[in-house]
Design a protein around this motif. Sequence first.
Motif, PDB file in Angstrom:
ATOM      1  N   UNK B 176       2.109  -3.252  -1.721  1.00 43.54           N
ATOM      2  CA  UNK B 176       3.381  -3.944  -1.906  1.00 43.54           C
ATOM      3  C   UNK B 176       4.092  -3.480  -3.172  1.00 43.54           C
ATOM      4  N   UNK B 177       3.310  -3.133  -4.184  1.00 42.51           N
ATOM      5  CA  UNK B 177       3.896  -2.719  -5.459  1.00 42.51           C
ATOM      6  C   UNK B 177       3.185  -1.447  -5.910  1.00 42.51           C
ATOM      7  N   UNK B 178       3.660  -0.326  -5.375  1.00 41.72           N
ATOM      8  CA  UNK B 178       2.941   0.935  -5.571  1.00 41.72           C
ATOM      9  C   UNK B 178       2.845   1.342  -7.042  1.00 41.72           C
ATOM     10  N   UNK B 179       3.816   0.932  -7.837  1.00 40.59           N
ATOM     11  CA  UNK B 179       3.824   1.373  -9.229  1.00 40.59           C
ATOM     12  C   UNK B 179       2.982   0.481 -10.128  1.00 40.59           C
ATOM     13  N   UNK B 180       2.546  -0.646  -9.577  1.00 43.52           N
ATOM     14  CA  UNK B 180       1.982  -1.664 -10.456  1.00 43.52           C
ATOM     15  C   UNK B 180       0.464  -1.595 -10.530  1.00 43.52           C
ATOM     16  N   UNK B 181      -0.084  -0.376 -10.479  1.00 44.48           N
ATOM     17  CA  UNK B 181      -1.541  -0.260 -10.470  1.00 44.48           C
ATOM     18  C   UNK B 181      -2.164  -0.862 -11.731  1.00 44.48           C
ATOM     19  N   UNK B 182      -1.377  -0.919 -12.815  1.00 45.49           N
ATOM     20  CA  UNK B 182      -1.942  -1.450 -14.053  1.00 45.49           C
ATOM     21  C   UNK B 182      -2.286  -2.932 -13.951  1.00 45.49           C
ATOM     22  N   UNK B 183      -1.601  -3.641 -13.050  1.00 47.27           N
ATOM     23  CA  UNK B 183      -1.897  -5.057 -12.905  1.00 47.27           C
ATOM     24  C   UNK B 183      -3.343  -5.252 -12.481  1.00 47.27           C
ATOM     25  N   UNK B 185      -5.728  -3.350 -13.242  1.00 53.55           N
ATOM     26  CA  UNK B 185      -6.556  -3.115 -14.426  1.00 53.55           C
ATOM     27  C   UNK B 185      -6.821  -4.403 -15.202  1.00 53.55           C
ATOM     28  N   UNK B 186      -5.833  -5.284 -15.232  1.00 58.69           N
ATOM     29  CA  UNK B 186      -5.997  -6.541 -15.960  1.00 58.69           C
ATOM     30  C   UNK B 186      -7.194  -7.311 -15.436  1.00 58.69           C
ATOM     31  N   UNK B 187      -7.382  -7.247 -14.111  1.00 58.01           N
ATOM     32  CA  UNK B 187      -8.454  -8.038 -13.513  1.00 58.01           C
ATOM     33  C   UNK B 187      -9.781  -7.295 -13.523  1.00 58.01           C
ATOM     34  N   UNK B 189     -10.770  -4.102 -15.536  1.00 59.42           N
ATOM     35  CA  UNK B 189     -11.174  -3.815 -16.915  1.00 59.42           C
ATOM     36  C   UNK B 189     -11.059  -5.058 -17.782  1.00 59.42           C
ATOM     37  N   UNK B 190      -9.948  -5.793 -17.578  1.00 59.66           N
ATOM     38  CA  UNK B 190      -9.756  -7.030 -18.345  1.00 59.66           C
ATOM     39  C   UNK B 190     -10.884  -8.005 -18.070  1.00 59.66           C
ATOM     40  N   UNK B 191     -11.242  -8.132 -16.785  1.00 59.76           N
ATOM     41  CA  UNK B 191     -12.323  -9.044 -16.417  1.00 59.76           C
ATOM     42  C   UNK B 191     -13.622  -8.636 -17.073  1.00 59.76           C
TER      43      UNK B 191
ATOM     44  N   UNK C  20       8.796  -1.094 -12.653  1.00 60.40           N
ATOM     45  CA  UNK C  20       7.648  -1.840 -12.157  1.00 60.40           C
ATOM     46  C   UNK C  20       6.407  -1.488 -12.972  1.00 60.40           C
ATOM     47  N   UNK C  24       4.111  -3.970 -15.153  1.00 64.16           N
ATOM     48  CA  UNK C  24       2.665  -4.057 -14.948  1.00 64.16           C
ATOM     49  C   UNK C  24       1.925  -3.815 -16.255  1.00 64.16           C
ATOM     50  N   UNK C  32      -4.971  -8.578 -22.034  1.00 66.14           N
ATOM     51  CA  UNK C  32      -5.930  -8.141 -23.046  1.00 66.14           C
ATOM     52  C   UNK C  32      -5.677  -8.835 -24.375  1.00 66.14           C
ATOM     53  N   UNK C  35      -7.396 -12.174 -24.213  1.00 64.11           N
ATOM     54  CA  UNK C  35      -8.856 -12.085 -24.308  1.00 64.11           C
ATOM     55  C   UNK C  35      -9.277 -11.818 -25.753  1.00 64.11           C
TER      56      UNK C  35
END
Lengths: 323, 271, 266
Positions: B176-183, B185-187, B189-191, C20, C24, C32, C35
């Motif tokens: 749905x959001x092809x550019x938002x791969x970093x989101x 990462x939050x879950x 790597x962030x997790x 976008x 993101x 981060x 955290x």
Amino acid sequence: MREDQAAFIELHEVCKVFEVHRRTGLLRRERREVRAVDGLSFTVPRGEMVGYIGPNGAGKSTTVKMLTGILTPSSGRLRVAGIDPSRERTRLARRIGVVFGQRTTLWWDLPLGDSFALVRRMYRIPDARYHVNLERCVQLLDLGGLLEVPVRQLSLGQRMRGDIAAALLHDPDVLYLDEPTIGLDVVSKAKVREVLRKVNAEQGTTVLLTTHDLTDIEQLCKRVMVIDQGRLVYDGALAGLHAVGESERMLVVDLEREFPPIEDLPGARPVRVEGPRQWLAFPAGQSAAPLVAALAERYPLADLSVREPDIEQVIARMYGSAP
Amino acid sequence: MVERWASGLRGYGLIVAMWIRATMVYRTSFIINTLGNFLVTGLDFVALLLMFSHIHALGGFGLPEIALLYGATCSSFGLADLLLGNADRIGQRVRDGSFDILLLRPVPVLAQAAADRFAPRRLGRIVQGLLVLGWGISRVDVNWTIGKALFTVVMVISGAAIFSAVFIAGAAFQFWAAEASEVSNSFTYGGCTLLQYPPTVFARELVRGVTFVVPLAFVNWLPALRLLGREDPLGLPGWVSCCGPLVAVAALTAAGLIWRAGLRSYRSTGS
Amino acid sequence: MRLYAAVAVSGFRRYATYRMATAAGVFTNTVFGFILAYTFTALWAERPRLGGYDQAQALTFVWVSQALLATAALLGGGFETELQERIRTGDIAIDLYRPADLQLWWLSADLGRAAFQLLGRGVVPLAAGALCFQLDLPAAPLRWLSFLLAVFMGLLVSFALRYLVALCAFWLLDGSGVNVISMLLGVFCSGMLLPLTLFPGVFGEIVRMLPWASVLQVPLDVLLGRHTGWSLAGALAFQAGWAVALLGLGRLTQARATTKVVVQGG
């Protein structure tokens, strides 16, 4: 099998509608429907090689994507070898081969040979078949020295040949080719065409060829389908395109001396005058004989010739973008 | 259904085997990269060591206890990252159009996406995590029994499964959001970073969120607290901390459904 | 000079188109930030005034370093992979024939990128941190100005380091090892992971003298008011010294690489 009969590829009133969002302000967006494919119907019998052409954005790629099961049609019925591509994509995958001119299906970082080996296992190609097919592809496409080379180091022509080989290893019943000769040198183009002709003749592979290079079509396809704005605007022999495209043939006459443009000839109109030479355009469907007779009656003729319309011009005129 | 799974696993195995072979051609490069991965991912533990050069406890937890938490989450995350980490590149593939290629092959797309560019160097993180986990286990004040050892193994494996679910859901989100791969990462790597520290450090709402919404707390927090004989800050009943495997199955199922919805959406919009 | 300004502007624009991706990234930096802010709170609860910071200063450290993370390109994401790719494919030969200085060209592009990311990826996480935690952000405009100056100097150092790393591609077939080490040092020695003032003993002394300190630690200390007057001048001089030395080293390396390309024909 029944599917071998009349229609191997079959489309009935197929539509594909996309929703396009356009940013009109900082936060406002406009929603618009685009009918990429709009009520498309055609059939292709087994073993035929068909050209599928049209201007950019006409819906060619969308059609191919629906035929391979990548995209689901919005409405209509679509069958390839009796299979509904969008519902049984993976089953269909074993029976089709796809080549995208602008995008490789090979593994970019692996040597070409490794890509082939992976294709072999993925498609579960029996050993004997694989070796025969690989041998044939290597020979026909001249890949002998390239099997150890990583795909990313191949030239465009080499990569394309590799892609075609990868699409043929599992003996597909249907081959879709999207611009297989784009950007290739003359030798590679000839090689690619030869292979397609051979595969079609010897294996009876059904081929759907999308291209901008009309020489591809002229040399390979007896039948051409033209699509524009998601609709089929022509389906028939290549020669017949001229009539549909309202194209004109050209009568080039050399008169004995200079005359004003010849306007009094029914069915023909002057398009260019250069000293004693004049170019007269007349409908492609009409015979040149009565024109020549009428002309000889009224003017002193030194020489004349008839020029067939340029196929590119025909297509361009069909798309309404004639120069 | 069974057939699809078999086909997926087989396809995954084929592609992974190919990448391992390709990696091993450049053995020196592989060793250097694995070592680099080991060191980079170990930096977080070095930071913890530096912190503990000034303090004796963080959020009421001593260094061995935190090492146990850290080692468990790093091992789980490392496993998930090794097995599925590349599914992250879906957004990139959707943008450059190469995703269509995956749909042309007779192997389930998720298997292809996850196996593509399989990177054995990621073993570095797993080794690093397991070493710290081992050190933590040897130092914490716990009476180790076979049952507890088994519990630890189950914790690491179901943790890996939960992280895998997060990876899959994150990859699916990119349809749905092809550019938002970093989101994602939050879950992921962030997790992993979050779980390196004891839950007592964080605000209660945050702990609730990673227990009930994105069930990361089941990766190591809840089972490790049980091992260490500590109360969990939310005061949940004791049996909850044993639910890791169940939560993992539920999370994977949910992730699978999200993935299917994403794929369906892609195939109807083509972008 | 106008050429390089134009290059910088296009660097800015290029990153500005990915809305976008920026959103993101902001989200990730904020997550981060939360955290780390909680762990720092716990850490400073155990040892108030650890490393010479009070708790509000420590939290400011966390949030500002999240805000500067993309700008300083400590985790990569700058120009270096692109430059390495050009070197590997030989396209670099084309760049060398351009009537522009290679180093200045890439520096301008990178400064343009950094400027965008300072605004696009810096402001929101910092605002989120300021809303949810008690931060120690200065009121004096002069302090902010000197902070921005220190950030700029840090960017020069960060660029110079990454430029050297990228140039390694002239000599190494596989640059991934160098990239990993560079990232390792960048994260660890800049203060990204933990303020460098927490590093103990001689080890700490050494790390604080390395160039990476000027990328994050120095600008943050300027913002937190630990450098004023002559100390501020000293901090800026420290950054400038590393910037000049490393950029110079970059030029030398570039010259050797160029001869190599010319001699070997790429």
